[in-house]
Design a protein around this motif. Structure first.
Motif, PDB file in Angstrom:
ATOM      1  N   UNK A 106     -64.336 -45.412 -63.160  1.00 14.20           N
ATOM      2  CA  UNK A 106     -64.767 -46.708 -62.820  1.00 14.20           C
ATOM      3  C   UNK A 106     -66.040 -46.589 -62.072  1.00 14.20           C
ATOM      4  N   UNK A 107     -65.925 -45.754 -60.798  1.00 13.19           N
ATOM      5  CA  UNK A 107     -67.049 -45.711 -59.934  1.00 13.19           C
ATOM      6  C   UNK A 107     -68.364 -45.336 -60.448  1.00 13.19           C
ATOM      7  N   UNK A 108     -68.145 -44.071 -61.402  1.00 15.93           N
ATOM      8  CA  UNK A 108     -69.390 -43.618 -62.024  1.00 15.93           C
ATOM      9  C   UNK A 108     -69.801 -44.391 -63.039  1.00 15.93           C
ATOM     10  N   UNK A 109     -69.140 -45.220 -63.717  1.00 15.08           N
ATOM     11  CA  UNK A 109     -69.733 -46.049 -64.599  1.00 15.08           C
ATOM     12  C   UNK A 109     -70.400 -47.380 -63.842  1.00 15.08           C
ATOM     13  N   UNK A 110     -70.020 -47.819 -62.982  1.00 13.66           N
ATOM     14  CA  UNK A 110     -70.789 -48.717 -62.132  1.00 13.66           C
ATOM     15  C   UNK A 110     -71.844 -48.219 -61.535  1.00 13.66           C
ATOM     16  N   UNK A 111     -71.793 -47.053 -60.996  1.00 12.75           N
ATOM     17  CA  UNK A 111     -73.110 -46.470 -60.826  1.00 12.75           C
ATOM     18  C   UNK A 111     -74.277 -46.314 -61.595  1.00 12.75           C
ATOM     19  N   UNK A 112     -73.721 -45.832 -62.848  1.00 12.22           N
ATOM     20  CA  UNK A 112     -74.704 -45.555 -64.006  1.00 12.22           C
ATOM     21  C   UNK A 112     -75.158 -46.869 -64.651  1.00 12.22           C
ATOM     22  N   UNK A 113     -74.465 -48.018 -64.528  1.00 13.69           N
ATOM     23  CA  UNK A 113     -74.903 -49.424 -64.898  1.00 13.69           C
ATOM     24  C   UNK A 113     -75.960 -49.708 -63.864  1.00 13.69           C
ATOM     25  N   UNK A 114     -75.758 -49.595 -62.833  1.00 11.52           N
ATOM     26  CA  UNK A 114     -76.678 -50.136 -61.776  1.00 11.52           C
ATOM     27  C   UNK A 114     -77.869 -49.412 -61.733  1.00 11.52           C
ATOM     28  N   UNK A 115     -78.041 -48.091 -61.978  1.00  5.64           N
ATOM     29  CA  UNK A 115     -79.250 -47.484 -62.167  1.00  5.64           C
ATOM     30  C   UNK A 115     -79.822 -47.698 -63.438  1.00  5.64           C
ATOM     31  N   UNK A 116     -79.212 -48.018 -64.526  1.00  2.16           N
ATOM     32  CA  UNK A 116     -79.773 -48.350 -66.058  1.00  2.16           C
ATOM     33  C   UNK A 116     -80.694 -49.665 -65.596  1.00  2.16           C
ATOM     34  N   UNK A 117     -79.908 -50.663 -65.027  1.00  2.00           N
ATOM     35  CA  UNK A 117     -80.503 -51.948 -64.561  1.00  2.00           C
ATOM     36  C   UNK A 117     -81.549 -52.103 -63.714  1.00  2.00           C
ATOM     37  N   UNK A 118     -81.858 -50.937 -62.892  1.00  2.00           N
ATOM     38  CA  UNK A 118     -83.198 -51.016 -62.049  1.00  2.00           C
ATOM     39  C   UNK A 118     -84.306 -50.147 -62.863  1.00  2.00           C
ATOM     40  N   UNK A 119     -85.226 -50.709 -62.838  1.00  2.00           N
ATOM     41  CA  UNK A 119     -86.535 -50.288 -63.439  1.00  2.00           C
ATOM     42  C   UNK A 119     -86.771 -48.895 -62.698  1.00  2.00           C
ATOM     43  N   UNK A 120     -87.305 -47.804 -63.414  1.00  2.00           N
ATOM     44  CA  UNK A 120     -87.612 -46.479 -62.654  1.00  2.00           C
ATOM     45  C   UNK A 120     -89.018 -46.909 -62.433  1.00  2.00           C
ATOM     46  N   UNK A 121     -89.535 -46.357 -61.084  1.00  2.00           N
ATOM     47  CA  UNK A 121     -91.020 -46.365 -60.717  1.00  2.00           C
ATOM     48  C   UNK A 121     -91.227 -45.108 -59.853  1.00  2.00           C
ATOM     49  N   UNK A 122     -92.336 -44.423 -60.267  1.00  2.00           N
ATOM     50  CA  UNK A 122     -92.604 -43.441 -59.474  1.00  2.00           C
ATOM     51  C   UNK A 122     -93.173 -43.614 -58.199  1.00  2.00           C
ATOM     52  N   UNK A 123     -92.717 -43.279 -57.328  1.00  2.00           N
ATOM     53  CA  UNK A 123     -93.092 -43.421 -55.777  1.00  2.00           C
ATOM     54  C   UNK A 123     -94.544 -42.820 -55.504  1.00  2.00           C
ATOM     55  N   UNK A 124     -95.148 -43.430 -54.593  1.00  2.00           N
ATOM     56  CA  UNK A 124     -96.456 -42.844 -54.376  1.00  2.00           C
ATOM     57  C   UNK A 124     -96.317 -41.730 -53.517  1.00  2.00           C
ATOM     58  N   UNK A 125     -97.101 -40.618 -53.486  1.00  2.00           N
ATOM     59  CA  UNK A 125     -96.843 -39.675 -52.571  1.00  2.00           C
ATOM     60  C   UNK A 125     -98.028 -39.814 -51.522  1.00  2.00           C
ATOM     61  N   UNK A 126     -97.879 -39.852 -50.293  1.00  2.00           N
ATOM     62  CA  UNK A 126     -98.864 -40.496 -49.558  1.00  2.00           C
ATOM     63  C   UNK A 126     -98.585 -39.329 -48.172  1.00  2.00           C
ATOM     64  N   UNK A 127     -99.481 -39.161 -47.281  1.00  2.00           N
ATOM     65  CA  UNK A 127     -99.212 -38.191 -46.287  1.00  2.00           C
ATOM     66  C   UNK A 127     -98.107 -38.767 -45.355  1.00  2.00           C
ATOM     67  N   UNK A 128     -97.102 -37.883 -44.991  1.00  2.00           N
ATOM     68  CA  UNK A 128     -96.023 -38.192 -44.267  1.00  2.00           C
ATOM     69  C   UNK A 128     -96.588 -38.745 -42.741  1.00  2.00           C
ATOM     70  N   UNK A 129     -95.785 -39.795 -42.550  1.00  2.00           N
ATOM     71  CA  UNK A 129     -96.142 -40.364 -41.163  1.00  2.00           C
ATOM     72  C   UNK A 129     -95.114 -40.848 -40.382  1.00  2.00           C
ATOM     73  N   UNK A 130     -93.772 -40.650 -40.827  1.00  3.98           N
ATOM     74  CA  UNK A 130     -92.589 -40.907 -40.244  1.00  3.98           C
ATOM     75  C   UNK A 130     -91.590 -39.684 -40.041  1.00  3.98           C
ATOM     76  N   UNK A 131     -91.285 -39.636 -38.735  1.00  6.08           N
ATOM     77  CA  UNK A 131     -90.438 -38.559 -38.060  1.00  6.08           C
ATOM     78  C   UNK A 131     -88.957 -38.808 -38.615  1.00  6.08           C
ATOM     79  N   UNK A 132     -88.537 -38.017 -39.209  1.00  8.17           N
ATOM     80  CA  UNK A 132     -87.125 -38.338 -39.852  1.00  8.17           C
ATOM     81  C   UNK A 132     -85.819 -37.126 -39.387  1.00  8.17           C
ATOM     82  N   UNK A 133     -84.905 -37.395 -39.552  1.00  4.32           N
ATOM     83  CA  UNK A 133     -83.800 -36.528 -39.370  1.00  4.32           C
ATOM     84  C   UNK A 133     -83.033 -36.556 -40.701  1.00  4.32           C
TER      85      UNK A 133
END
Length: 106
Positions: free
Chosen positions: A8-35
């Motif tokens: 059930x969990x897998x099917x819900x996640x797949x349904x949500x993923x299918x409902x969200x249109x895929x967009x390619x994120x822009x690759x910009x110079x990194x500016x945020x320090x992350x852990x």
């Protein structure tokens, strides 16, 4: 019981993923320090799975991707993971993924 829950969990996640249109994120110079818990290739299955949940299409990108990242806000912060500088719009991606992560060198 647990197998039904995982299906059930897998099917819900797949349904949500299918409902969200895929967009390619822009690759910009990194500016945020992350852990990040881990840094993987954008072509890895782990990065693809997280990106699909967020409606991101990493196809064709060849950059390091941080998974489960949080901003480093304090100097001397003990990360406990991998300290990197990334492009990470936290409000959009909810600290799940960061793009173009480069190691922080001191």
């Amino acid at each position: 019981m647990f197998s039904k829950l995982s299906i059930v969990t897998a099917s819900v996640l797949l349904t949500l993923a299918a409902a969200i249109p895929n967009t390619t994120p822009p690759v910009t110079p990194p500016t945020s320090n992350q852990c990040c818990n881990s840094v993987v290739s954008s072509s890895s299955s782990a990065a693809s799975a997280v990106a699909a949940l967020l409606g991101l299409d990493l196809t064709g990108l060849n950059v390091p991707v941080g998974l489960s990242c949080s901003p480093i806000t304090v100097v001397g912060n003990n990360c406990g993971g991998t300290s990197v500088t990334c492009d990470s719009p936290n409000t959009e991606w909810g600290n799940l993924i960061a793009i173009n992560c480069l190691p922080i060198t001191l």
